[in-house]
Enzyme design. Structure first.
Site, PDB file in Angstrom:
ATOM      1  N   ASP A  86       0.736  -0.895   0.076  1.00 44.96           N
ATOM      2  CA  ASP A  86      -0.011   0.197   0.092  1.00 44.96           C
ATOM      3  C   ASP A  86       0.880   1.262   0.196  1.00 44.96           C
ATOM      4  O   ASP A  86       1.787   1.234   0.778  1.00 44.96           O
ATOM      5  CB  ASP A  86      -0.961  -0.010   1.358  1.00 44.96           C
ATOM      6  CG  ASP A  86      -2.263   0.982   1.218  1.00 44.96           C
ATOM      7  OD1 ASP A  86      -1.742   2.083   1.224  1.00 44.96           O
ATOM      8  OD2 ASP A  86      -3.296   0.707   0.688  1.00 44.96           O
ATOM      9  N   ASN A  94      -2.084  13.316  -3.886  1.00 48.71           N
ATOM     10  CA  ASN A  94      -3.312  13.815  -4.918  1.00 48.71           C
ATOM     11  C   ASN A  94      -3.624  15.118  -4.603  1.00 48.71           C
ATOM     12  O   ASN A  94      -3.878  15.929  -5.303  1.00 48.71           O
ATOM     13  CB  ASN A  94      -4.265  12.724  -4.936  1.00 48.71           C
ATOM     14  CG  ASN A  94      -4.252  11.832  -5.897  1.00 48.71           C
ATOM     15  OD1 ASN A  94      -3.878  11.853  -7.002  1.00 48.71           O
ATOM     16  ND2 ASN A  94      -5.169  10.690  -5.738  1.00 48.71           N
ATOM     17  N   ASP A 103      -1.494  10.076 -10.559  1.00 48.02           N
ATOM     18  CA  ASP A 103      -1.313   9.082 -11.696  1.00 48.02           C
ATOM     19  C   ASP A 103       0.067   8.867 -12.061  1.00 48.02           C
ATOM     20  O   ASP A 103       0.531   7.664 -12.128  1.00 48.02           O
ATOM     21  CB  ASP A 103      -2.095   9.226 -12.681  1.00 48.02           C
ATOM     22  CG  ASP A 103      -3.660   9.363 -12.337  1.00 48.02           C
ATOM     23  OD1 ASP A 103      -3.999   8.822 -11.286  1.00 48.02           O
ATOM     24  OD2 ASP A 103      -4.329   9.614 -13.262  1.00 48.02           O
ATOM     25  N   GLU A 129      -4.499   2.716  -4.607  1.00 52.64           N
ATOM     26  CA  GLU A 129      -2.932   2.575  -4.287  1.00 52.64           C
ATOM     27  C   GLU A 129      -2.495   1.338  -3.761  1.00 52.64           C
ATOM     28  O   GLU A 129      -1.316   1.224  -3.092  1.00 52.64           O
ATOM     29  CB  GLU A 129      -2.557   3.773  -3.515  1.00 52.64           C
ATOM     30  CG  GLU A 129      -3.181   3.721  -1.859  1.00 52.64           C
ATOM     31  CD  GLU A 129      -4.378   4.445  -2.038  1.00 52.64           C
ATOM     32  OE1 GLU A 129      -4.726   4.972  -0.649  1.00 52.64           O
ATOM     33  OE2 GLU A 129      -5.277   4.331  -2.874  1.00 52.64           O
TER      34      GLU A 129
END
Length: 228
Positions: A86, A94, A103, A129
Site C-alpha cells: 500500500d 493527490n 497517476d 494505491e
C-alpha cells in the site's frame, strides 16, 4: 459427396465424373474453408485481446485483481508468499499535487515494485494505491530483500520543482502449511495495517500456523522523509 448425390439424382448414365465433382467441390469449398479459418483466427485474436483488456490495469499496465485471482494458485504452500503493498500517504500526494501527478506517482511506483521482484514473481494492481504480489519461491532472505526495497520506496519527481520520497507499507502472508489464497490475502491485509500502525515505510509478516502466531519484522533504520 457431390459424386454420390449425382448418382442418386441422375443415375449412373447422367452423372458427372468423380473428377468433375471433385473440381466443383474444390472450387466452392476451398474459399469457404479459407474464410472460415480466417474468421476463427480473427475470433481467437479478438478473444485474447478482450481478455487482456479485462485483466489489465489501464493506468499502470500491470495485471489487475481479476488476473491475479485467475493466475495465482488457489492454495498457498509454505514455500510461497502473498504480499500486499500500500502506497503511503497517497491521498496527500493527490491533494497536494493533483490527480495527474498522483497517476504519474502510481505508474512510477508500479515500476519500482515490479523491479523489486525477481524472476517468476508476479505483481498486480488490485485497487487504488494497493498492489499485490505472489512469490512462487520465497525464503526468508528473499522476503526481507524484496520487502525492504519495496517499503523504502522511491524518489519521485513531481515535475513541480520538488522531489518526494514515496514509501510503502508492505504486508506479507507466510504459512507453515498449505492455506487457501483467500486466507493468505486476509493475513497479508492484516499485516499491512500493522505496518501502517508502526509508522509506515516498513513491512510486517503474518505467519499462518497451527498457533496462528504473528511475526513482526521491521527493516533496518531508514533515513526516509515522507510526506506528512
Amino acid at each position: 459427396m457431390n459424386h454420390v448425390r449425382h448418382i442418386f439424382v441422375y443415375g449412373l448414365s447422367g452423372q458427372k465424373t468423380y473428377w468433375e465433382n471433385l473440381s466443383d467441390a474444390t472450387f466452392t469449398a476451398l474459399p469457404m474453408c479459407t474464410f472460415a479459418l480466417l474468421l476463427i483466427g480473427h475470433l481467437n485474436a479478438l478473444q485474447k485481446r478482450l481478455y487482456l483488456q479485462a485483466t489489465r490495469d489501464a493506468l499502470t499496465d500491470l495485471p489487475n485483481r481479476r488476473w491475479f485471482m485467475d493466475k495465482t494458485p488457489e492454495r498457498i504452500s509454505p514455500t510461497q508468499a502473498i504480499m500486499i503493498i500500500d502506497v503511503d500517504r497517497f491521498k496527500d500526494i493527490n491533494d497536494t499535487f493533483g490527480h495527474d501527478i498522483g497517476d504519474l506517482c502510481l505508474r512510477q511506483m508500479a515500476l519500482h515494485l515490479h523491479t523489486s521482484l525477481e524472476q517468476g514473481d508476479v505483481l498486480a494492481r488490485i485497487g487504488g494505491e494497493e498492489f499485490a504480489a505472489f512469490l512462487g519461491q520465497a525464503d526468508d532472505a528473499k522476503l526481507q530483500r524484496i520487502a525492504t526495497r519495496m517499503s523504502e520506496g522511491m524518489a519521485f519527481d513531481t515535475g513541480q520543482g520538488s522531489i518526494q520520497r514515496v514509501t510503502a507499507s508492505v504486508g506479507i502472508a507466510r504459512t507453515d502449511r498449505p492455506i487457501v489464497r483467500h486466507d493468505a490475502l486476509r493475513l497479508a491485509d492484516k499485516a499491512v495495517y500493522q505496518a501502517k500502525s508502526a509508522g509506515r515505510a516498513c513491512y510486517r509478516i503474518c505467519l499462518a500456523g497451527h498457533r496462528n502466531e504473528t511475526q513482526q519484522v521491521v527493516p533496518a533504520a531508514l533515513s526516509i522523509t515522507s510526506l506528512s
